[in-house]
Design a protein around this motif. Structure first.
Motif, PDB file in Angstrom:
ATOM      1  N   VAL A 183       0.859  -1.180   0.000  1.00 17.60           N
ATOM      2  CA  VAL A 183       0.000   0.000   0.000  1.00 17.60           C
ATOM      3  C   VAL A 183       0.897   1.232   0.000  1.00 17.60           C
ATOM      4  O   VAL A 183       1.669   1.444   0.944  1.00 17.60           O
ATOM      5  CB  VAL A 183      -0.949   0.021   1.212  1.00 17.60           C
ATOM      6  CG1 VAL A 183      -1.806   1.282   1.191  1.00 17.60           C
ATOM      7  CG2 VAL A 183      -1.832  -1.226   1.221  1.00 17.60           C
ATOM      8  N   ASP A 184       0.806   2.033  -1.068  1.00 10.86           N
ATOM      9  CA  ASP A 184       1.635   3.225  -1.233  1.00 10.86           C
ATOM     10  C   ASP A 184       0.813   4.490  -1.040  1.00 10.86           C
ATOM     11  O   ASP A 184      -0.390   4.509  -1.341  1.00 10.86           O
ATOM     12  CB  ASP A 184       2.223   3.286  -2.640  1.00 10.86           C
ATOM     13  CG  ASP A 184       3.312   2.262  -2.883  1.00 10.86           C
ATOM     14  OD1 ASP A 184       3.680   1.543  -1.926  1.00 10.86           O
ATOM     15  OD2 ASP A 184       3.788   2.179  -4.029  1.00 10.86           O
ATOM     16  N   THR A 185       1.461   5.562  -0.621  1.00 12.11           N
ATOM     17  CA  THR A 185       0.842   6.885  -0.559  1.00 12.11           C
ATOM     18  C   THR A 185       1.683   7.858  -1.381  1.00 12.11           C
ATOM     19  O   THR A 185       2.893   7.995  -1.133  1.00 12.11           O
ATOM     20  CB  THR A 185       0.715   7.377   0.885  1.00 12.11           C
ATOM     21  OG1 THR A 185      -0.146   6.485   1.602  1.00 12.11           O
ATOM     22  CG2 THR A 185       0.116   8.775   0.935  1.00 12.11           C
ATOM     23  N   TYR A 186       1.032   8.519  -2.364  1.00 11.29           N
ATOM     24  CA  TYR A 186       1.711   9.409  -3.301  1.00 11.29           C
ATOM     25  C   TYR A 186       1.135  10.816  -3.245  1.00 11.29           C
ATOM     26  O   TYR A 186      -0.070  11.008  -3.071  1.00 11.29           O
ATOM     27  CB  TYR A 186       1.536   8.906  -4.747  1.00 11.29           C
ATOM     28  CG  TYR A 186       2.172   7.588  -5.047  1.00 11.29           C
ATOM     29  CD1 TYR A 186       3.469   7.505  -5.542  1.00 11.29           C
ATOM     30  CD2 TYR A 186       1.470   6.395  -4.864  1.00 11.29           C
ATOM     31  CE1 TYR A 186       4.058   6.279  -5.834  1.00 11.29           C
ATOM     32  CE2 TYR A 186       2.045   5.165  -5.155  1.00 11.29           C
ATOM     33  CZ  TYR A 186       3.343   5.113  -5.631  1.00 11.29           C
ATOM     34  OH  TYR A 186       3.923   3.897  -5.922  1.00 11.29           O
ATOM     35  N   LYS A 187       2.022  11.796  -3.449  1.00 15.58           N
ATOM     36  CA  LYS A 187       1.582  13.138  -3.773  1.00 15.58           C
ATOM     37  C   LYS A 187       1.123  13.152  -5.236  1.00 15.58           C
ATOM     38  O   LYS A 187       1.397  12.222  -6.005  1.00 15.58           O
ATOM     39  CB  LYS A 187       2.712  14.146  -3.564  1.00 15.58           C
ATOM     40  CG  LYS A 187       3.235  14.244  -2.141  1.00 15.58           C
ATOM     41  CD  LYS A 187       2.241  14.948  -1.232  1.00 15.58           C
ATOM     42  CE  LYS A 187       2.179  16.435  -1.502  1.00 15.58           C
ATOM     43  NZ  LYS A 187       1.284  17.135  -0.528  1.00 15.58           N
ATOM     44  N   ALA A 188       0.445  14.231  -5.628  1.00 16.68           N
ATOM     45  CA  ALA A 188      -0.067  14.310  -6.997  1.00 16.68           C
ATOM     46  C   ALA A 188       1.045  14.310  -8.031  1.00 16.68           C
ATOM     47  O   ALA A 188       0.822  13.910  -9.181  1.00 16.68           O
ATOM     48  CB  ALA A 188      -0.939  15.555  -7.154  1.00 16.68           C
ATOM     49  N   ASP A 189       2.245  14.744  -7.656  1.00 15.02           N
ATOM     50  CA  ASP A 189       3.344  14.757  -8.617  1.00 15.02           C
ATOM     51  C   ASP A 189       4.088  13.435  -8.679  1.00 15.02           C
ATOM     52  O   ASP A 189       5.105  13.313  -9.370  1.00 15.02           O
ATOM     53  CB  ASP A 189       4.323  15.902  -8.297  1.00 15.02           C
ATOM     54  CG  ASP A 189       4.995  15.739  -6.930  1.00 15.02           C
ATOM     55  OD1 ASP A 189       4.734  14.730  -6.238  1.00 15.02           O
ATOM     56  OD2 ASP A 189       5.776  16.627  -6.556  1.00 15.02           O
ATOM     57  N   GLY A 190       3.617  12.432  -7.965  1.00 10.09           N
ATOM     58  CA  GLY A 190       4.241  11.120  -7.981  1.00 10.09           C
ATOM     59  C   GLY A 190       5.245  10.883  -6.877  1.00 10.09           C
ATOM     60  O   GLY A 190       5.848   9.801  -6.809  1.00 10.09           O
ATOM     61  N   THR A 191       5.436  11.851  -5.994  1.00  9.65           N
ATOM     62  CA  THR A 191       6.343  11.650  -4.860  1.00  9.65           C
ATOM     63  C   THR A 191       5.782  10.554  -3.950  1.00  9.65           C
ATOM     64  O   THR A 191       4.654  10.659  -3.475  1.00  9.65           O
ATOM     65  CB  THR A 191       6.507  12.950  -4.053  1.00  9.65           C
ATOM     66  OG1 THR A 191       7.073  13.955  -4.893  1.00  9.65           O
ATOM     67  CG2 THR A 191       7.403  12.720  -2.846  1.00  9.65           C
ATOM     68  N   LEU A 192       6.573   9.514  -3.749  1.00 10.66           N
ATOM     69  CA  LEU A 192       6.175   8.408  -2.873  1.00 10.66           C
ATOM     70  C   LEU A 192       6.498   8.785  -1.437  1.00 10.66           C
ATOM     71  O   LEU A 192       7.676   8.943  -1.070  1.00 10.66           O
ATOM     72  CB  LEU A 192       6.900   7.123  -3.272  1.00 10.66           C
ATOM     73  CG  LEU A 192       6.655   5.894  -2.390  1.00 10.66           C
ATOM     74  CD1 LEU A 192       5.171   5.518  -2.352  1.00 10.66           C
ATOM     75  CD2 LEU A 192       7.489   4.705  -2.892  1.00 10.66           C
ATOM     76  N   LEU A 193       5.465   8.945  -0.609  1.00 10.87           N
ATOM     77  CA  LEU A 193       5.672   9.315   0.795  1.00 10.87           C
ATOM     78  C   LEU A 193       6.044   8.104   1.637  1.00 10.87           C
ATOM     79  O   LEU A 193       6.970   8.159   2.433  1.00 10.87           O
ATOM     80  CB  LEU A 193       4.402   9.973   1.344  1.00 10.87           C
ATOM     81  CG  LEU A 193       3.969  11.267   0.658  1.00 10.87           C
ATOM     82  CD1 LEU A 193       2.690  11.804   1.298  1.00 10.87           C
ATOM     83  CD2 LEU A 193       5.073  12.313   0.714  1.00 10.87           C
TER      84      LEU A 193
END
Length: 850
Positions: free
Chosen positions: A200-210
């Motif tokens: 399970v990944d969490t991304y910013k809208a620009d594709g930055t993987l948090l």
């Protein structure tokens, strides 16, 4: 790729200057004078920014933005009224939009920077972040695919992006994207075999993987095992993630450059550590493990409570219908002999599909947890035991009782959802089971404690023989909740079905009231041609369920469901009154009716149409023998009708209109979940009230978000500021993904006067007010000692929000508004600044008034 939008504060210096030069300084009535608040917050929803997006089209640049819930003050024939909007290109005002939240700029160019500014009473009170145009009507959010793997059986697997959810994890008013990765060997719970891990990944809208959460080897991969609950549960303005976990679940947080910042396994409970469990454990069963498991089960037969009570046969020979042969308790050798008979003779005789020698890859032992993760970092905040536990491998759940023996099936059917059970704050709902034993538990999270609200269950379904019986359709042993059995679906919904302001849990053919009590369990009379004509029977299990105001001519909401009970189900599909469970109309099918949908696909027909066996009007009138698709619906059109998303497997997804035909072909993308053909998400993520479609690219290198660019003259606040819709988006990824519906009637023939104008509590709104003030101080429009006093007051309110005390924050903001009203000198607070601050503060305080 142009970003969807860049961080910006609600009122920029340029926006304030424009307000001054326009000479529009008449303050709106809602922004004049100090506000009074009671300290009782309204329903909690997400604080969102303007959500401005721009898309290049053949006709120019299309702009779309949000009307926020608190900004709506009334209605007209075509939409809601409230804030109007000035549209700017490169700082030059193009138009004032009053009847919608979209605009087509025929002269727009790809490099132009657009902003919109809300106008209330002639005064610009905020400004959006700037947006530049996408090249088309979609944008890609880059993804980082997990590495391939190999199962213990030597089978290679790879990954594809699967379901997704959204939440504002960092409190900036913009949604982040939470994406589940499934291996290509993910399984239905009835299917045998190993799977790869779920991520399970969490991304910013620009594709930055948090951050990335690896659920580990002890959570099997598949639609029924893992659901993502993303919401701001504790009211601090930032979303959390709740998910089922197990020993071996690991969270990894990343730096902005993609390097690992921190990683850690979840915390095992003290009792599990004392019992010797570790995060290195692997509870997956090989075929040899399962054989040994059954030998041990048979050795303990006489000690089983159901055997000791006399409810089950005293011997396994009696259960299998063979002559008595062994002494009990069984020796290991005799238990092995009976296991051989069970696997090689008895099971295949029950069904040719029973090959228990090949049973592997399942997890039927070991701790099970529920974990709350911080949305921005993936940090573990709390881990508790998952309730209820599995108890066994499915023996008590009926997994061995039917002709098709499926260990680990009914026991591992999970559901999850978000619900406003108290009408104020979101609670998390987790469930286990729906074919036989049914259990549902609700929790609240206050930032420290994961507190149970209620925990209910049907009790076990009585069986006379766990190896040869039909456990479906029977009451469970619990005297209150026994009729929950066999009524659950592969999804659930949270909706206020009885009009008391609190949401109920629609659990398929039964509904739990907000306090956890059983509101009703629906049944019907089996018709001629059925298995037992004239007998009363549960409506039973099904695959598709839709809860909404379907028929505006009737009071309240309706529930449309399809049913797979074949000749044992009174209806193949049914429309029910949501408050009572009474069937309004339906058709008997005599077969598994697997798919059904609702939508306003024909605007000439009043209400919202429904289809499963042909198409019916909201009132049950037959309309057509042919039907639209049933994978997923979307509100895409300018006229507020419903469209359908089609395409499954390797087919290209499309958006189709029942009357106009194909509206979109999503080239080089794919839907998820096999024949279900569901997008990763359909939700109002950005822009106006219409929904976006999020699908993975064919190679899973990106999550692609499509938006409608049809110009509409309808004005409606973002659907995310409707509590039922927000809850339904949170649960959309649950098992068999179902559409999200609003609390109000939403269709082409809607009366906008029926749209609730809620005074919602938006925790992040205090931070947004702080940013407005900071900009005004920076521009010099708020100065001197006044600036310090106002800044200190709003910071204090922000600390109260972080502490989970909205009432205290409201009282602090009352002082803010009172102090602001006392400042008369334009050299300290400019007229435009006064209006902007009062307006934004007043919108917050509206949530605390009676």
């Amino acid at each position: 790729m142009n970003p969807i939008r860049t961080p910006a504060r609600l009122l920029s210096v340029g926006a304030l200057g424009a307000a001054l030069t326009l000479g529009c300084l008449a303050a709106p009535a809602s922004a004049v004078g100090p506000s009074t608040a009671t300290g009782n917050p309204g329903i909690q929803l997400d604080q969102l920014d303007r959500g401005l997006v721009a898309a290049g089209t053949s006709e120019g640049v299309f702009l779309s933005w949000r009307l926020l819930g608190p900004e709506a003050t009334g209605s007209s024939e075509t939409g809601l009224t409230g804030a109007d909007f000035n549209v700017y290109r490169d700082g030059t005002r193009l138009a004032t939009v009053t009847d919608s939240t979209n605009y087509l700029d025929p002269s727009g160019t790809s490099g132009a920077a657009y902003t919109v500014r809300a106008v209330v009473g002639g005064v610009e009170v905020d400004a959006s972040a700037p947006a530049t145009a996408w090249n088309s009507n979609f944008v890609d959010i880059p993804l980082k695919k997990p590495a391939d793997g190999v199962t213990p059986a030597g089978q290679a697997y790879t990954y594809s992006a699967n379901d997704a959810s959204v939440g504002d994890v960092d409190g900036d008013g913009q949604y982040e994207f939470i994406v589940k990765w499934d291996p290509n060997n993910s399984k239905d719970v009835s299917q045998v075999g190993y799977t790869g891990n779920t991520y399970v990944d969490t991304y910013k809208a620009d594709g930055t993987l948090l951050h990335r959460i690896d659920l580990g080897v002890n959570i099997r991969s598949g639609a029924h095992y893992t659901q993502l609950l993303v919401n701001d549960f504790d009211g601090d303005g930032r979303a959390e993630l709740m998910i089922k976990t197990a020993p071996g679940t690991k969270s990894t947080n990343f730096n902005a450059d993609g390097s690992v910042a921190a990683e850690s396994f979840i915390t095992l409970l003290a009792g599990d550590l004392a019992a010797g469990h570790t995060n290195a454990d692997d509870y997956r069963m090989s075929a040899a493990d399962y054989y040994r498991h059954m030998v041990a089960t048979f050795q303990g037969w006489t000690a089983h409570p159901e055997v000791k009570s006399g409810r089950w046969p005293a011997t396994l020979e009696e259960a299998f219908g063979i002559p008595a042969r062994y002494q009990y308790p069984l020796s290991e050798a005799d238990a092995a002999s009976l296991t051989n008979y069970f696997m090689d003779v008895y099971a295949p005789a029950r069904s040719a599909r029973n090959n228990l020698r090949a049973f592997e890859g399942f997890i039927v032992s070991g701790p099970e947890y529920l974990t709350v993760f911080e949305g921005a970092t993936g940090k573990e905040l709390k881990t508790v035991a998952y309730e209820p536990g599995r108890h066994d491998d499915g023996l008590m759940w009926g997994d061995y009782a039917m002709a098709r023996i499926e260990p680990g099936n009914r026991v591992d059917r999970f559901l999850a959802g978000v619900a406003y059970l108290d009408g104020k704050k979101p609670a998390a709902v987790f469930a286990r089971g729906y074919y036989t034993r049914t259990t549902v538990a609700a929790y609240t999270w206050d930032g420290r404690n994961l507190a149970p609200v209620w925990d209910v269950g049907s009790g076990w379904t009585p069986m006379t023989n766990p190896f040869n019986d039909s456990p479906h359709g029977r009451d469970g042993t619990d005297p209150v909740y026994g009729k929950l059995t066999t009524q659950g679906f592969h999804s659930l919904s949270a909706a206020d079905v009885d009009g008391d302001g609190r949401q109920e849990i629609v659990y398929g053919s039964a509904t739990l009231d907000d306090d956890g009590s059983l509101l009703y369990s629906s049944s019907g009379i089996l018709p001629p041609g059925s298995a037992a004509p004239g007998q009363e029977a549960r409506l039973g299990h099904g695959d598709a369920m839709h809860v909404a105001d379907i028929d505006p001519a009737r009071p309240g909401k309706e529930i449309f469901t399809v049913h797979e009970g074949a000749t044992y189900a009174p209806f193949g599909y049914a429309m029910r009154d949501a408050a009572t469970g009474q069937v309004l109309f339906g058709d008997y099918s005599g077969k598994d009716t697997g798919r059904g949908m609702i939508g306003d696909v024909d605007p000439s027909v009043p209400g919202i149409e429904n289809w499963a066996i042909g198409m019916q009007s909201a009132a049950g009138e037959k309309i057509s023998a042919t039907t639209p698709g049933t994978n997923m619906s979307i509100r895409w059109a300018a006229d507020m009708t419903t469209q359908l998303i089609n395409g499954s497997g390797d087919q290209t997804p499309t958006i189709d209109d029942w009357k106009r035909g194909r509206l979109l072909t999503a080239t080089d993308t794919r839907t998820n979940n096999g024949t279900k053909g569901t997008p990763s998400l359909v939700a109002d993520v950005v822009g106006d009230w219409r929904e976006e479609m999020l699908v993975r690219t064919a190679d899973s290198s990106a999550l692609r978000m499509y938006m409608s660019t049809e110009v509409t003259n309808h004005k409606l606040y973002t659907l995310m500021h409707d509590p039922q819709y927000r809850a339904e988006v949170a649960r959309q990824n649950t098992t068999y993904n179902q559409p999200s519906y609003t609390d109000f009637y939403l269709a082409s023939d809607m009366d906008f006067a029926g749209v609730p104008l809620r005074a919602a509590w938006l925790p992040g709104s205090v931070k947004a007010l702080q940013h407005v003030l900071e900009d005004l101080v920076e521009s010099g429009d708020v100065g001197g000692p006044v600036a310090s006093q106002l800044t200190a007051t709003v910071q204090q309110a922000g600390r109260s929000v972080a502490d989970g005390d909205p009432a205290k924050a409201a009282k602090t903001l009352q002082r803010f508004v009172k102090f602001l009203a006392q400042q008369k000198g334009p050299d300290q607070v400019s007229p435009a600044a006064r209006v902007a601050l009062q307006y934004n503060a007043d919108n917050i305080l509206r949530a605390f008034r009676d």
